[in-house]
Design an enzyme around this catalytic site. Structure first.
Site, PDB file in Angstrom:
ATOM      1  N   ARG A 140       0.821  -1.144  -0.021  1.00  0.00           N
ATOM      2  CA  ARG A 140       0.063  -0.149   0.009  1.00  0.00           C
ATOM      3  C   ARG A 140       0.854   1.261   0.116  1.00  0.00           C
ATOM      4  O   ARG A 140       0.473   2.326   0.340  1.00  0.00           O
ATOM      5  CB  ARG A 140      -0.996   0.040   1.344  1.00  0.00           C
ATOM      6  CG  ARG A 140      -1.801  -1.176   0.997  1.00  0.00           C
ATOM      7  CD  ARG A 140      -3.246  -0.879   2.073  1.00  0.00           C
ATOM      8  NE  ARG A 140      -3.983  -2.023   1.890  1.00  0.00           N
ATOM      9  CZ  ARG A 140      -4.144  -3.298   2.445  1.00  0.00           C
ATOM     10  NH1 ARG A 140      -3.024  -3.457   3.392  1.00  0.00           N
ATOM     11  NH2 ARG A 140      -5.030  -4.292   2.400  1.00  0.00           N
ATOM     12  N   LYS A 190       2.350  11.234 -11.251  1.00  0.00           N
ATOM     13  CA  LYS A 190       1.724  10.049 -12.215  1.00  0.00           C
ATOM     14  C   LYS A 190       2.442   8.930 -12.626  1.00  0.00           C
ATOM     15  O   LYS A 190       3.415   9.084 -13.134  1.00  0.00           O
ATOM     16  CB  LYS A 190       1.171  10.999 -13.003  1.00  0.00           C
ATOM     17  CG  LYS A 190       0.372  12.111 -13.075  1.00  0.00           C
ATOM     18  CD  LYS A 190      -0.135  12.898 -14.215  1.00  0.00           C
ATOM     19  CE  LYS A 190      -0.890  12.356 -15.212  1.00  0.00           C
ATOM     20  NZ  LYS A 190      -1.394  13.370 -16.278  1.00  0.00           N
ATOM     21  N   GLU A 202       9.050  17.996 -24.775  1.00  0.00           N
ATOM     22  CA  GLU A 202       8.348  18.423 -23.455  1.00  0.00           C
ATOM     23  C   GLU A 202       8.778  19.778 -22.888  1.00  0.00           C
ATOM     24  O   GLU A 202       8.184  20.295 -22.115  1.00  0.00           O
ATOM     25  CB  GLU A 202       8.579  17.199 -22.366  1.00  0.00           C
ATOM     26  CG  GLU A 202       7.883  16.059 -22.874  1.00  0.00           C
ATOM     27  CD  GLU A 202       6.321  15.681 -22.573  1.00  0.00           C
ATOM     28  OE1 GLU A 202       5.794  16.923 -22.004  1.00  0.00           O
ATOM     29  OE2 GLU A 202       5.774  14.805 -22.621  1.00  0.00           O
ATOM     30  N   LYS A 255       6.668  22.738 -13.773  1.00  0.00           N
ATOM     31  CA  LYS A 255       5.872  21.488 -13.369  1.00  0.00           C
ATOM     32  C   LYS A 255       5.553  21.479 -12.009  1.00  0.00           C
ATOM     33  O   LYS A 255       4.332  20.920 -11.592  1.00  0.00           O
ATOM     34  CB  LYS A 255       6.553  20.181 -13.887  1.00  0.00           C
ATOM     35  CG  LYS A 255       5.616  18.963 -13.546  1.00  0.00           C
ATOM     36  CD  LYS A 255       5.770  17.816 -14.520  1.00  0.00           C
ATOM     37  CE  LYS A 255       4.561  16.829 -14.478  1.00  0.00           C
ATOM     38  NZ  LYS A 255       4.772  15.464 -15.288  1.00  0.00           N
ATOM     39  N   GLU A 290      -4.777  16.364 -10.832  1.00  0.00           N
ATOM     40  CA  GLU A 290      -5.406  16.871 -12.095  1.00  0.00           C
ATOM     41  C   GLU A 290      -6.738  16.981 -12.216  1.00  0.00           C
ATOM     42  O   GLU A 290      -7.604  16.489 -13.128  1.00  0.00           O
ATOM     43  CB  GLU A 290      -4.995  15.956 -12.955  1.00  0.00           C
ATOM     44  CG  GLU A 290      -5.009  16.339 -14.689  1.00  0.00           C
ATOM     45  CD  GLU A 290      -4.296  15.539 -15.661  1.00  0.00           C
ATOM     46  OE1 GLU A 290      -5.081  15.085 -16.625  1.00  0.00           O
ATOM     47  OE2 GLU A 290      -3.109  15.174 -15.592  1.00  0.00           O
ATOM     48  N   ARG A 334      -3.709  21.435 -13.819  1.00  0.00           N
ATOM     49  CA  ARG A 334      -2.651  20.389 -14.133  1.00  0.00           C
ATOM     50  C   ARG A 334      -3.059  20.129 -15.350  1.00  0.00           C
ATOM     51  O   ARG A 334      -1.983  19.206 -16.216  1.00  0.00           O
ATOM     52  CB  ARG A 334      -2.614  19.403 -13.131  1.00  0.00           C
ATOM     53  CG  ARG A 334      -1.418  18.397 -13.399  1.00  0.00           C
ATOM     54  CD  ARG A 334      -1.102  17.630 -12.272  1.00  0.00           C
ATOM     55  NE  ARG A 334       0.094  16.515 -12.921  1.00  0.00           N
ATOM     56  CZ  ARG A 334       0.412  15.663 -11.796  1.00  0.00           C
ATOM     57  NH1 ARG A 334       0.312  15.558 -10.727  1.00  0.00           N
ATOM     58  NH2 ARG A 334       1.628  14.821 -12.342  1.00  0.00           N
ATOM     59  N   ASN A 372      -1.060  18.564 -20.599  1.00  0.00           N
ATOM     60  CA  ASN A 372      -1.089  17.734 -21.394  1.00  0.00           C
ATOM     61  C   ASN A 372      -1.191  18.386 -22.699  1.00  0.00           C
ATOM     62  O   ASN A 372      -1.942  17.734 -23.694  1.00  0.00           O
ATOM     63  CB  ASN A 372      -2.444  16.955 -21.129  1.00  0.00           C
ATOM     64  CG  ASN A 372      -2.410  15.959 -19.973  1.00  0.00           C
ATOM     65  OD1 ASN A 372      -1.594  15.091 -20.048  1.00  0.00           O
ATOM     66  ND2 ASN A 372      -3.220  16.195 -18.708  1.00  0.00           N
ATOM     67  N   HIS A 421      -0.958  16.224 -25.850  1.00  0.00           N
ATOM     68  CA  HIS A 421      -1.198  14.847 -25.300  1.00  0.00           C
ATOM     69  C   HIS A 421      -2.377  13.936 -25.822  1.00  0.00           C
ATOM     70  O   HIS A 421      -2.320  12.737 -26.239  1.00  0.00           O
ATOM     71  CB  HIS A 421      -0.666  14.659 -23.873  1.00  0.00           C
ATOM     72  CG  HIS A 421       0.595  15.001 -23.520  1.00  0.00           C
ATOM     73  ND1 HIS A 421       1.185  15.855 -23.770  1.00  0.00           N
ATOM     74  CD2 HIS A 421       1.518  14.166 -22.891  1.00  0.00           C
ATOM     75  CE1 HIS A 421       2.458  16.046 -23.164  1.00  0.00           C
ATOM     76  NE2 HIS A 421       2.651  14.716 -22.787  1.00  0.00           N
ATOM     77  N   HIS A 450      -1.188  10.887 -27.685  1.00  0.00           N
ATOM     78  CA  HIS A 450      -1.543   9.686 -27.163  1.00  0.00           C
ATOM     79  C   HIS A 450      -2.244   8.731 -28.345  1.00  0.00           C
ATOM     80  O   HIS A 450      -2.074   7.542 -28.203  1.00  0.00           O
ATOM     81  CB  HIS A 450      -2.267   9.810 -25.894  1.00  0.00           C
ATOM     82  CG  HIS A 450      -1.293  10.034 -24.764  1.00  0.00           C
ATOM     83  ND1 HIS A 450      -1.834  10.437 -23.306  1.00  0.00           N
ATOM     84  CD2 HIS A 450       0.092  10.127 -24.432  1.00  0.00           C
ATOM     85  CE1 HIS A 450      -0.661  10.701 -22.621  1.00  0.00           C
ATOM     86  NE2 HIS A 450       0.362  10.465 -23.419  1.00  0.00           N
ATOM     87  N   HIS A 503       7.472   8.537 -27.959  1.00  0.00           N
ATOM     88  CA  HIS A 503       6.424   9.600 -27.129  1.00  0.00           C
ATOM     89  C   HIS A 503       6.719  10.938 -27.257  1.00  0.00           C
ATOM     90  O   HIS A 503       5.956  11.782 -27.728  1.00  0.00           O
ATOM     91  CB  HIS A 503       6.457   9.408 -25.635  1.00  0.00           C
ATOM     92  CG  HIS A 503       5.558  10.407 -24.647  1.00  0.00           C
ATOM     93  ND1 HIS A 503       4.165  10.290 -24.677  1.00  0.00           N
ATOM     94  CD2 HIS A 503       5.842  11.310 -24.052  1.00  0.00           C
ATOM     95  CE1 HIS A 503       3.855  11.229 -24.119  1.00  0.00           C
ATOM     96  NE2 HIS A 503       4.801  11.731 -23.516  1.00  0.00           N
TER      97      HIS A 503
END
Length: 382
Positions: free
Chosen positions: A133, A155, A197, A237, A247, A251, A255, A258, A262, A277
Site C-alpha cells: 500500500r 503520475k 516536453e 511542472k 489533475e 494540471r 497535457n 497529449h 497519445h 512519445h
C-alpha cells in the site's frame, strides 16, 4: 539570460522543491549527481534496502554507478531489469516487478529506485504505489523527457490496449535526481523527443521561456544550456503540481499535445520505429495549435511560430511524417474517446490562444475534431 529562480549551488547543482505539505520533495539537477544518489537518499529516507529498476539498455550504462553509490551509503540494493520500450508498461511486467519486490522482502520504509526514462519511471512508480500500500519511490531519470516531465508529479501507470496510461495511481516520489551528464548517452533522436516536453512548458504559459528556447536551443542540445532548461521545466511542472496534484483543474494544461499524441501512439501500437512519445507530443502540439487556429482561437502567425520552432530542432509536426501505414480518422477518434480527460463522454482538449496562452477546452465538438483529423492525415506540415 537566466530564467531559473534556482541559480546553481556549489558544484553547479540546482534544486527545485515540489511543495506538497508532508509529501514535499526535492528535484536535484546537475552534472555528475548519479554518484551521490545514495548519500542523498540516506539523508532523506530511513530505507535500509532498495530495488533498482532499469531497462536492458540503461542498466549496463548507469546501474553499476548507482548501485555503488547506494552501497557506499549503506543501502543494500539489488537490480531488476525490464525490457526496453513502451510495451514494457503492461500488466505482465508490473506483476513481475511486484513479485520481485515482495520476494526481496522489501518493507514499506524501503525504496524502489527508477533508473531510466519515462517507461521505467511510470512502471516503477506504479509498483511503489501498490506494494504494501505504498513504498518510497526515488526517480533517477536518464532521458531528457523523464527529467523534465514524467519523473516529477507522481503520475504513474501502465498502458491498456485501449489507450495509453489508463491504469495507474498517483504516487509522489520522495526524491528526484536528474543527472544532466547521463543525457550524453542518449541518441540524437531520443534527446530531440525529450525536447518536445521542454518546449511544451513555454507553449503552455511561459512565453519568455519559449523565446529563450528559440534563441538558445542549440546550447540546450550541445550542453551549456541544458541545466537551465531542465531547471525551468521542473519548476514549471512543480508549480502546477503543487496547486493541482490530482489533475482536477489546471494540471490538465500539462497535457498540451497529449490528447492527439497519445491517440497517435496507441494507433501506431507503440512501435518506436514509427513513433516515440516525444515525437507524438510534438505532432500533438502542432495539431493543437492548428486546431485552435481553425476554430478562430489562435492567430495563424502564433501557430506558425510554434510549429517553426519544433521543425527547427528536427521534430515532426504532421501526421503524414509518421512512417508506416496511413492512419484513419475514425481510429484516432476512438482512441481520443478513451483519453483520461474525457468526462461523461465529452471531449476535452488543451487548446491555445497563442504562445504561452494554453487553456482547457471542454465539450469540444467531436465532428469538428474528426473533420480536422481527416484533413490532417493527408496534409503536410504547416
Amino acid at each position: 539570460m537566466s530564467l531559473s529562480s534556482h541559480p546553481p549551488e556549489a558544484g553547479g547543482r540546482r534544486s527545485v522543491r515540489v511543495e506538497l505539505g508532508e509529501r514535499s520533495y526535492e528535484i536535484l539537477i546537475g552534472a555528475g549527481l548519479l554518484q551521490g544518489t545514495g548519500a542523498e537518499m540516506a539523508r532523506r529516507l530511513p530505507c535500509a534496502r532498495a530495488l533498482v529498476v532499469a531497462d536492458e539498455t540503461v542498466a549496463p550504462l548507469h546501474a553499476p554507478a548507482l548501485l555503488a553509490s547506494l552501497e557506499r551509503a549503506g543501502i543494500s540494493a539489488a537490480l531488476h531489469q525490464v525490457p526496453a520500450g513502451e510495451t514494457t508498461k503492461r500488466f505482465s511486467e508490473l506483476e513481475r516487478l511486484v513479485d520481485r519486490t515482495i520476494a526481496e522482502r522489501l518493507e514499506r520504509g524501503d525504496a524502489l529506485v527508477a533508473l531510466g526514462g519515462g517507461v521505467v519511471g511510470d512502471l516503477t512508480g506504479f509498483a511503489a504505489g501498490v506494494v504494501r500500500r505504498g513504498m518510497h519511490l526515488v526517480q533517477v531519470p536518464t532521458s531528457l523527457l523523464a527529467q523534465v516531465d514524467s519523473s516529477v508529479g507522481g503520475k504513474t501507470g501502465i498502458n491498456s490496449p485501449r489507450g495509453k496510461n489508463l491504469i495507474g495511481v498517483f504516487h509522489q516520489p520522495s526524491l528526484v535526481v536528474a543527472d544532466t551528464a547521463v543525457l550524453e548517452t542518449l541518441s540524437e533522436r531520443e534527446f530531440r523527443a525529450g525536447y518536445a516536453e521542454v518546449a511544451k512548458y513555454g507553449l503552455i504559459d511561459r512565453p519568455d521561456f519559449f523565446g529563450w528556447l528559440e534563441a538558445n536551443w542549440r546550447a540546450v542540445f550541445a550542453g551549456p544550456g541544458r541545466a537551465e532548461a531542465v531547471a525551468v521545466s521542473c519548476q514549471a511542472k512543480a508549480d502546477v503540481v503543487a496547486g493541482d496534484e490530482r489533475e482536477t483543474g489546471a494540471r490538465a494544461l500539462l497535457n498540451l499535445g497529449h490528447t492527439f499524441g497519445h491517440a497517435l501512439e496507441s494507433a501506431a501500437a507503440y512501435d518506436p520505429a514509427r513513433l516515440v512519445h516525444g515525437e507524438a507530443v510534438s505532432i500533438g502540439m502542432a495539431l493543437a495549435h492548428r486546431f485552435s487556429t481553425r476554430l478562430g482561437l489562435c492567430p495563424a502567425s502564433e501557430t506558425e511560430r510554434a510549429v517553426r520552432h519544433l521543425q527547427a530542432v528536427g521534430l515532426p509536426t504532421a501526421i503524414r511524417e509518421i512512417p508506416g501505414p496511413a492512419f484513419l480518422a475514425d481510429e484516432l477518434m476512438n482512441k481520443i474517446a478513451q483519453d483520461k480527460k474525457v468526462q461523461r463522454g465529452s471531449l476535452t482538449f488543451i487548446l491555445t490562444r497563442g504562445i504561452g496562452q494554453a487553456f482547457v477546452a471542454r465539450d469540444v465538438e467531436p465532428a469538428a475534431v474528426a473533420g480536422f483529423l481527416a484533413e490532417e492525415i493527408t496534409a503536410g506540415p504547416a
